[in-house]
Design an enzyme around this catalytic site. Structure first.
Site, PDB file in Angstrom:
ATOM      1  N   SER A 128       4.613  -1.329  -3.098  1.00  0.00           N
ATOM      2  CA  SER A 128       5.446  -0.132  -3.267  1.00  0.00           C
ATOM      3  C   SER A 128       6.906  -0.395  -2.918  1.00  0.00           C
ATOM      4  CB  SER A 128       4.952   0.983  -2.356  1.00  0.00           C
ATOM      5  OG  SER A 128       3.604   1.263  -2.610  1.00  0.00           O
ATOM      6  N   GLU A 249      -8.797  -1.898  -3.477  1.00  0.00           N
ATOM      7  CA  GLU A 249      -8.267  -0.936  -2.504  1.00  0.00           C
ATOM      8  C   GLU A 249      -8.953   0.415  -2.659  1.00  0.00           C
ATOM      9  OE1 GLU A 249      -4.020  -0.587  -2.472  1.00  0.00           O
ATOM     10  OE2 GLU A 249      -4.080   0.485  -0.552  1.00  0.00           O
TER      11      GLU A 249
HETATM   12  C1  LIG Z   1      -0.564   5.428   5.113  1.00  0.00           C
HETATM   13  C2  LIG Z   1      -0.017   4.723   3.914  1.00  0.00           C
HETATM   14  C3  LIG Z   1      -0.108   3.344   3.834  1.00  0.00           C
HETATM   15  C4  LIG Z   1       0.422   2.681   2.721  1.00  0.00           C
HETATM   16  N1  LIG Z   1       0.347   1.301   2.704  1.00  0.00           N
HETATM   17  C5  LIG Z   1       0.899   0.630   1.672  1.00  0.00           C
HETATM   18  C6  LIG Z   1       0.920  -0.799   1.674  1.00  0.00           C
HETATM   19  O1  LIG Z   1       0.418  -1.458   2.589  1.00  0.00           O
HETATM   20  N2  LIG Z   1       1.519  -1.443   0.658  1.00  0.00           N
HETATM   21  C7  LIG Z   1       2.103  -0.770  -0.387  1.00  0.00           C
HETATM   22  O2  LIG Z   1       2.610  -1.428  -1.290  1.00  0.00           O
HETATM   23  N3  LIG Z   1       2.116   0.587  -0.428  1.00  0.00           N
HETATM   24  C8  LIG Z   1       1.531   1.298   0.592  1.00  0.00           C
HETATM   25  N4  LIG Z   1       1.554   2.678   0.583  1.00  0.00           N
HETATM   26  C9  LIG Z   1       2.292   3.359  -0.491  1.00  0.00           C
HETATM   27  C10 LIG Z   1       1.429   4.116  -1.485  1.00  0.00           C
HETATM   28  O3  LIG Z   1       0.731   3.238  -2.322  1.00  0.00           O
HETATM   29  C11 LIG Z   1       2.386   5.028  -2.278  1.00  0.00           C
HETATM   30  O4  LIG Z   1       2.930   5.968  -1.354  1.00  0.00           O
HETATM   31  C12 LIG Z   1       1.691   5.739  -3.399  1.00  0.00           C
HETATM   32  O5  LIG Z   1       1.323   4.854  -4.414  1.00  0.00           O
HETATM   33  C13 LIG Z   1       2.586   6.872  -4.004  1.00  0.00           C
HETATM   34  O6  LIG Z   1       3.827   6.384  -4.345  1.00  0.00           O
HETATM   35  P1  LIG Z   1       5.155   7.127  -3.850  1.00  0.00           P
HETATM   36  O7  LIG Z   1       5.043   7.348  -2.373  1.00  0.00           O
HETATM   37  O8  LIG Z   1       6.323   6.352  -4.366  1.00  0.00           O
HETATM   38  O9  LIG Z   1       5.127   8.570  -4.539  1.00  0.00           O
HETATM   39  P2  LIG Z   1       5.569   8.941  -6.031  1.00  0.00           P
HETATM   40  O10 LIG Z   1       4.996   7.945  -6.971  1.00  0.00           O
HETATM   41  O11 LIG Z   1       7.049   9.127  -6.030  1.00  0.00           O
HETATM   42  O12 LIG Z   1       4.823  10.319  -6.244  1.00  0.00           O
HETATM   43  C14 LIG Z   1       5.351  11.570  -5.781  1.00  0.00           C
HETATM   44  C15 LIG Z   1       4.424  12.678  -6.251  1.00  0.00           C
HETATM   45  O13 LIG Z   1       4.393  12.727  -7.694  1.00  0.00           O
HETATM   46  C16 LIG Z   1       3.053  12.630  -8.184  1.00  0.00           C
HETATM   47  N5  LIG Z   1       3.024  11.839  -9.432  1.00  0.00           N
HETATM   48  C17 LIG Z   1       3.692  10.695  -9.673  1.00  0.00           C
HETATM   49  N6  LIG Z   1       3.404  10.231 -10.898  1.00  0.00           N
HETATM   50  C18 LIG Z   1       2.527  11.114 -11.460  1.00  0.00           C
HETATM   51  C19 LIG Z   1       1.854  11.186 -12.719  1.00  0.00           C
HETATM   52  N7  LIG Z   1       2.027  10.254 -13.642  1.00  0.00           N
HETATM   53  N8  LIG Z   1       1.007  12.230 -12.929  1.00  0.00           N
HETATM   54  C20 LIG Z   1       0.818  13.186 -11.971  1.00  0.00           C
HETATM   55  N9  LIG Z   1       1.444  13.173 -10.766  1.00  0.00           N
HETATM   56  C21 LIG Z   1       2.277  12.146 -10.501  1.00  0.00           C
HETATM   57  C22 LIG Z   1       2.300  11.898  -7.082  1.00  0.00           C
HETATM   58  O14 LIG Z   1       0.923  12.178  -7.147  1.00  0.00           O
HETATM   59  C23 LIG Z   1       2.960  12.471  -5.828  1.00  0.00           C
HETATM   60  O15 LIG Z   1       2.397  13.712  -5.503  1.00  0.00           O
HETATM   61  C24 LIG Z   1       1.031   3.390   1.678  1.00  0.00           C
HETATM   62  C25 LIG Z   1       1.122   4.792   1.752  1.00  0.00           C
HETATM   63  C26 LIG Z   1       0.604   5.457   2.851  1.00  0.00           C
HETATM   64  C27 LIG Z   1       0.708   6.950   2.925  1.00  0.00           C
END
Ligand SMILES: Cc1cc2nc3c(=O)[nH]c(=O)nc-3n(C[C@H](O)[C@H](O)[C@H](O)COP(=O)(O)OP(=O)(O)OC[C@H]3O[C@@H](n4cnc5c(N)ncnc54)[C@H](O)[C@@H]3O)c2cc1C
Length: 383
Positions: A128, A249
């Site tokens: 991410s 995962e």
């Molecule tokens: C506790 C925790 C541990 C984590 N550990 C890791 C890790 O070790 N390594 C790593 O790489 N990442 C990690 N992550 C990151 C995690 O994979 C991302 O937070 C997640 O994939 C969402 O991406 P974002 O936060 O950028 O949200 P965004 O992608 O910006 O999404 C924001 C909102 O929009 C919605 N949304 C986005 N696109 C769509 C769509 N096409 N259709 C419908 N709704 C949509 C999402 O569901 C969400 O509600 C971790 C996250 C958490 C909370």
């Protein structure tokens, strides 16, 4: 799975020198609330020779070569012992290990798998970015060739920023996705690497979560060197590597993440009013449906959705039953679960993304519009 198999696992584990599980012993939920690494390391070291921590890995890679059903029996039998918090090791054991078994070279497997198995080296997942989460293929961290660096095959220099990188602050290695060719559509220009987290140019800054932990991080990469020998899979083949990791995962975040048990919830609800008991029946039904569905279908996205909803419902109910006490004990098991459970709907792909996957790949519904899919990455308008 035969009773003989279970008996043979039980007797082999009895000789592995593990401490029995203390009565009323508490387990952590996804490692929330603790930063201890030593107990997990000692536990994994004790299991390493027998392959018990990685029962599905092939025998040649130090595992037991078991299928999922037989591996589940090993895990059930292990639960009789005092299992410490293994979550810090899970990126290595459950995600990177299986990914390396699919995409890593024989040399890479020999080099990295033993230290994952025995817990001596922790890995993190550098996927991410601030502007690439759900749309992971939109990542902008760049890796460029550096013919003077690395080994005879040359090397790479990586620049960019990763975020939410769980356990990166004590990781030795990171499984990194970086863009190596911006002139092709987004999924085709990504390459996977293992990056040594101790090299100059890698800076890790912990972030505080709402449950009080600082278990995930920002990772800044500034011209950080990576040897070509540490590239996983072909140049431009990183998306296939990422998909393998994400599939593992979703499975890993299903049931069995530790934390307070259904028995503890039932005990809390013993004196509850009829309305709370109705909610309890709902939670228990979800748990049972989840368990039965899990044994019937192996599909990670649905399992993750069901698991996240169930854990949140369990934690909500428990905190309501506890009343003010549920919010006043910052180290209480239920409060930790209550403050950690919402993250399940985000980590490993959000609920919305899992629903998209189920809709498109399982139910065969029309796909979402993806206008940038076939456009060269450097021609996609970006803010
Ligand atoms: C506790 C925790 C541990 C984590 N550990 C890791 C890790 O070790 N390594 C790593 O790489 N990442 C990690 N992550 C990151 C995690 O994979 C991302 O937070 C997640 O994939 C969402 O991406 P974002 O936060 O950028 O949200 P965004 O992608 O910006 O999404 C924001 C909102 O929009 C919605 N949304 C986005 N696109 C769509 C769509 N096409 N259709 C419908 N709704 C949509 C999402 O569901 C969400 O509600 C971790 C996250 C958490 C909370």
């Amino acid at each position: 799975v035969t009773a003989d198999f279970r008996a043979s696992v039980r007797s082999a584990l009895a000789g592995a020198g593990l401490a029995p599980r203390p009565a009323g012993g508490r387990t952590t939920f996804l490692g929330a609330g603790t930063d201890d690494l030593s107990a997990g390391r000692a536990f994994l070291a004790a299991l390493a020779e027998g392959g018990w921590a990685v029962p599905t890995w092939p025998v040649a890679a130090g595992g037991l070569g078991l299928d999922a059903e037989h591996a589940a029996v090993v895990n059930q039998e292990l639960a009789a012992f005092d299992v410490p918090d293994l979550y810090p090791f899970m990126v290595g054991l459950a995600l990177v290990g299986p990914t390396l078994l699919t995409h890593g070279s024989a040399e890479q497997q020999r080099r990295w798998l033993p230290a994952i198995r025995d817990g001596s080296q922790i890995w993190c997942q550098l996927f991410s970015e601030p502007d690439a989460g759900s749309d992971l293929a939109g990542l902008t961290t760049r890796a460029v060739r550096d013919d003077d660096g690395g080994d005879e095959a040359g090397g790479w220099r990586v620049t960019g920023q990763k975020v939410w990188s769980s356990r990166a602050h004590y990781s030795r290695w990171g499984l990194l996705l970086a863009r190596t060719d911006p002139s092709v559509p987004k999924h085709r220009g990504i390459t996977a690497f293992a990056i040594d987290m101790t090299v100059p140019g890698v800076v890790v800054r912990p972030l505080r979560q709402m449950n009080g932990d600082a278990h995930f991080n920002q990772v800044f990469l500034d011209d950080a060197p990576v040897a070509d020998a540490d590239r996983i899979g072909p140049v431009g083949g990183g998306w296939a590597v990422a998909i393998t990791t994400l599939m593992h995962e979703r499975g890993a975040l299903g049931p069995g993440a530790g934390g307070p048990s259904r028995r503890q919830l039932l005990a809390l609800a013993a004196a509850a009013d009829p309305v709370a008991r109705q909610r309890l029946a709902g939670v228990v039904s979800r748990l049972e449906v989840g368990r039965w569905t899990q044994s019937r279908v192996r599909e990670g996205s649905g399992a993750k959705l069901r698991g996240s909803a169930t854990v949140k419902a369990m934690a909500d109910l428990a905190v309501d039953l506890l009343g003010p006490a549920g919010m006043l004990d910052p180290h209480g098991e239920w409060q930790t679960l209550f403050l950690t459970a919402p993250s399940l709907s985000i980590r490993g792909g959000t609920d919305e993304i899992q629903r998209n996957i189920v809709g498109e790949r399982v139910l065969g519904l029309p796909p979402e519009p993806r206008p940038d899919k076939e456009v060269p990455f450097d021609q996609v308008p970006r803010p």
